[in-house]
Scaffold this motif. Structure first.
Motif, short mmCIF file in Angstrom:
data_model
loop_
_atom_site.label_atom_id
_atom_site.label_comp_id
_atom_site.label_asym_id
_atom_site.label_seq_id
_atom_site.Cartn_x
_atom_site.Cartn_y
_atom_site.Cartn_z
N CYS A 68 0.83 -1.21 0.00
CA CYS A 68 0.00 0.00 0.00
C CYS A 68 0.87 1.26 0.00
CB CYS A 68 -0.89 0.02 1.22
SG CYS A 68 -2.02 -1.36 1.31
N GLU A 81 1.94 2.10 -3.36
CA GLU A 81 0.83 2.67 -4.15
C GLU A 81 0.58 4.12 -3.77
OE1 GLU A 81 -0.55 1.06 -6.78
OE2 GLU A 81 0.97 -0.41 -6.27
N ALA A 124 3.02 6.00 -5.56
CA ALA A 124 2.65 6.04 -6.97
C ALA A 124 1.65 7.15 -7.24
CB ALA A 124 2.10 4.68 -7.40
N ARG A 129 -5.48 0.62 -5.94
CA ARG A 129 -4.81 1.36 -7.00
C ARG A 129 -4.66 2.83 -6.59
NH1 ARG A 129 -3.92 -0.72 -11.80
NH2 ARG A 129 -3.80 1.36 -12.67
N PRO A 130 -3.66 3.55 -7.16
CA PRO A 130 -3.50 4.97 -6.83
C PRO A 130 -4.75 5.79 -7.08
CG PRO A 130 -1.61 4.19 -8.06
CD PRO A 130 -2.58 3.07 -8.04
#
Lengths: 146, 332
Positions: free
Chosen positions: A23, A26, A29, A120-121
């Protein structure tokens, strides 16, 4: 000047309470050129004293419980807690493990959950947008004296 | 009586303008760095939004800090940073309090905001802040050498070429631009002085590669670690104002020309033209020595930075001084 001043300027403090680093990567990211959370005024800060949002990852190990509470208490009001990842939301694959104190909402009040292993980002940025909505809600409640 | 009111009104105008401009430049800097990193970046007004937000946040004073010192230092930092603009040529106009202060006062005023930041950090009783404050002091001691050499070179040269004039006043510096006083090797010397003054810029305003005192990923924002809410807003404003002030100091020393001297303009347009020209000059200085540099570099260790400033940049400034001296010898 009210809570809507927070809308385009959310400063985020990230704390890892024993996550596997999935995490956390992410979250990084979400700041890279591809997603660029800074265009919404989101900034990763190095001290909980500067933060508006506490971004928590991981299922909270025993050692981290006190530290998590301490970081939460060090943040100035108004503040929002966003949990990133399954571990923090429910315990995930570590559910009912002997060495865990979590999930996070057993320890500090949580406002937003971002599920995923890792999320996801886009989902993390969406979670921050939800945090704005929550603050807007707080503002409306304040106006109507609820 | 009227005079005092006039000065007060004028200084409030200058201070407000300086504050707005420095926050705007800060936003422009963030935007440009983001563009250089292929990001979209925050809107240019982002610093205003951040400051506005910080003022509604809770202002936490740590329990075991020295409270009055902790609360006073952000105000001292911002006030002394803003005071700089009353003693320096700003927006193409001569300094408002010209009769009361000169270049030496300005250099001393430049020392106060970092010092206030360090004192506030020590007063906060946080170990991270303490490390940051020590780094800030080390860095300050290493770059102040360079600035004093630059100022000494200017005063020395002016005391030779215009013996009657007061060498430290901005009036003299504006009247006799330094590039016109030297030629050949002396011009090279002035260029070296300019480069060494520009090299000090990132350390002066704690930006990359010299943001050692508030290294975010290393000592949790260092000197700023315990500050929140209003105090943090004041400190961030002080830093932005300092950046603009240092850029306008370099402009006042090295590029004191006004555009209205070259174009025959009626007075009101001349003011506007000078103002715009001043913005262009300060922005060019910031772009060359702050924005490009901090987008392209990573953070130095404090001993590396101190070594660079004490040895290399100081040596560069000394060479500049020597070249100017050599130029005087050749003229005589």
């Amino acid at each position: 000047m009210g809570l809507d001043a927070l809308k385009r300027s959310l400063w985020v403090f990230h704390i890892n309470t024993g996550s596997c680093n999935g995490c956390d990567i992410e979250i990084i990211a979400a700041l890279t050129p591809r997603y660029d959370a800074e265009r919404f005024g989101v900034k990763l800060v190095g001290s909980p004293r500067h933060a508006d949002v506490l971004l928590v990852t991981g299922p909270v190990t025993r050692k981290m419980k006190e530290r998590l509470i301490r970081a939460y208490e060090q943040m100035p009001e108004p503040k929002i807690v966003v949990v990133v990842g399954n571990c923090g939301s429910t315990g995930g694959v570590f559910y009912e493990s002997y060495n865990l104190e979590g999930p996070i909402d057993k320890i500090i009040p949580v406002d937003i959950y971002v599920p995923g292993c890792p999320p996801r980002p886009e989902a993390i940025i969406h979670g921050l947008a939800k945090a704005w909505e929550k603050l807007e809600g707080m503002k409306k409640c304040k106006q109507q004296n609820l | 009586m009227f005079n005092i009111l006039h000065v007060a009104a004028h200084s409030i105008f200058i201070i407000t303008l300086a504050l707005l401009l420095s926050l705007l430049f800060n936003g422009l800097e963030r935007k440009l760095i983001a563009r250089m990193q292929a990001r979209i970046g925050p809107p240019i007004i982002q610093p205003f939004l951040d400051i506005k937000k910080l003022f509604i946040k809770e202002n936490i004073v740590p329990a075991n800090s020295i409270k009055w010192l902790f609360n006073a230092m952000p105000l001292v930092a911002l006030a002394s940073a803003l005071l700089l603009f009353l003693y320096m040529p700003f927006a193409g106009m001569p300094p408002l309090l010209q009769a009361h202060g000169d270049l030496i006062l300005v250099l001393y005023l430049f020392i106060i905001p970092p010092l206030a930041l360090a004192i506030g950090a020590f007063a906060s009783a946080s170990p991270y802040a303490s490390i940051g404050a020590q780094r800030e002091i080390v860095l300050m001691m290493s770059y102040e050498f360079v600035l004093s050499v630059v100022v000494i070179a200017f005063a020395w040269l002016l005391s030779f070429s215009h013996a009657g004039a007061y060498a430290f006043s901005f009036d003299t510096l504006t009247a006799y631009p330094i590039w016109n006083l030297v030629d050949g090797i002396g011009k090279l010397g002035v260029a070296l002085l300019l480069v060494s003054a520009l090299a000090v810029f990132p350390a002066k305003v704690a930006k990359l590669p010299a943001d050692i005192s508030e290294a975010k990923t290393e000592i949790a924002e260092g000197v700023l670690v315990e500050y929140s809410g209003r105090n943090l807003a004041l400190l961030l404003m002080a830093q932005a104002v300092q950046a603009l002030a240092f850029a306008s100091l370099i402009v006042a020393l090295f590029f004191p020309w006004n555009i209205s001297a070259f174009l025959a303009l009626p007075s009101i347009f001349a003011l506007i033209a000078d103002f715009i020209f001043f913005l262009v000059k300060t922005f060019a200085i910031m772009f060359a020595s702050l924005i490009l540099v901090s987008a392209a570099t990573a953070r130095l260790k404090v001993d590396q930075a101190a070594r660079i400033y004490i040895y290399y940049v100081f040596l560069l400034a000394l060479f500049g001084l020597a070249f100017i001296g050599l130029d005087r010898l050749l003229v005589m």
